[in-house]
Motif scaffolding. Structure first.
Motif, short mmCIF file in Angstrom:
data_model
loop_
_atom_site.label_atom_id
_atom_site.label_comp_id
_atom_site.label_asym_id
_atom_site.label_seq_id
_atom_site.Cartn_x
_atom_site.Cartn_y
_atom_site.Cartn_z
N SER A 23 47.99 45.93 45.88
CA SER A 23 47.35 46.36 44.63
C SER A 23 45.95 45.79 44.51
O SER A 23 45.08 46.38 43.86
CB SER A 23 48.19 45.98 43.42
OG SER A 23 48.28 44.57 43.31
N ASP A 24 45.68 44.63 45.14
CA ASP A 24 44.35 44.04 45.11
C ASP A 24 43.34 44.90 45.85
O ASP A 24 42.14 44.88 45.54
CB ASP A 24 44.35 42.64 45.70
CG ASP A 24 45.09 41.64 44.85
OD1 ASP A 24 45.31 41.91 43.65
OD2 ASP A 24 45.48 40.59 45.39
N THR A 75 43.18 50.12 34.01
CA THR A 75 44.34 49.66 34.78
C THR A 75 44.61 48.17 34.60
O THR A 75 45.75 47.76 34.44
CB THR A 75 44.14 49.95 36.29
OG1 THR A 75 43.88 51.35 36.44
CG2 THR A 75 45.35 49.57 37.10
N TYR A 76 43.56 47.35 34.66
CA TYR A 76 43.71 45.90 34.67
C TYR A 76 43.20 45.21 33.41
O TYR A 76 43.30 43.98 33.29
CB TYR A 76 43.01 45.29 35.89
CG TYR A 76 43.58 45.76 37.19
CD1 TYR A 76 44.73 45.18 37.72
CD2 TYR A 76 42.99 46.79 37.91
CE1 TYR A 76 45.27 45.61 38.92
CE2 TYR A 76 43.53 47.23 39.12
CZ TYR A 76 44.66 46.64 39.61
OH TYR A 76 45.19 47.07 40.79
N THR A 81 37.18 42.98 37.44
CA THR A 81 38.09 42.80 38.58
C THR A 81 37.55 43.46 39.84
O THR A 81 38.00 43.15 40.94
CB THR A 81 39.49 43.37 38.27
OG1 THR A 81 39.36 44.75 37.94
CG2 THR A 81 40.15 42.61 37.14
#
Length: 135
Positions: A23-24, A75-76, A81
């Motif tokens: 996911s990163d 999303t985050y 990010t």
């Protein structure tokens, strides 16, 4: 005087499977500077389906960066990010690098890195954006 500090990270291409959660990899935006003001870009670590744009404040790389930041915000919960990786072909010029670094400042990208281009990325550019890697 106050200076805004940017953070640089060393990101090494290769097998990240043991070090980085898949996911990163969604945080990555790759920019490849090429001749004639061309910027190739793709998300993640797999250089397939490169897209082409230019340096422009509208319908150019700035819009791509803002699009990615908005996507990550949703999303985050934070646009910060994103990790932007900047690379150059041998045909890129100094002005392109200065323009790319200016875009990092204008769009408030907090994390970016300048790296060497990989052979698979050169192949993708040569093939108009497709590296022939299994998708």
């Amino acid at each position: 005087f106050f200076f805004k500090q940017k953070t640089a990270y060393e990101i090494i291409a290769g097998d990240w499977s043991s070090d980085v959660c898949s996911s990163d990899l969604k945080l990555l935006l790759n920019l490849i500077l090429d001749k004639d003001n061309t910027v190739w870009w793709y998300e993640g670590m797999t250089a397939t389906d490169l897209k082409r744009t230019v340096f422009a404040s509208e319908k150019g790389i700035r819009d791509i960066i803002y699009w990615k930041q908005n996507k990550l915000q949703k999303t985050y919960g934070s646009k910060d990010t994103m990790i932007c990786i900047i690379k150059t072909t041998d045909d890129a010029n100094y002005k392109g690098m200065v323009d790319a670094l200016d875009e990092m400042e204008i769009t408030d990208v907090k994390r970016y890195s300048i790296q060497d281009i990989q052979p698979i990325e050169l192949e993708a550019i040569k093939n108009g954006g497709d590296s022939k890697v299994a998708k």
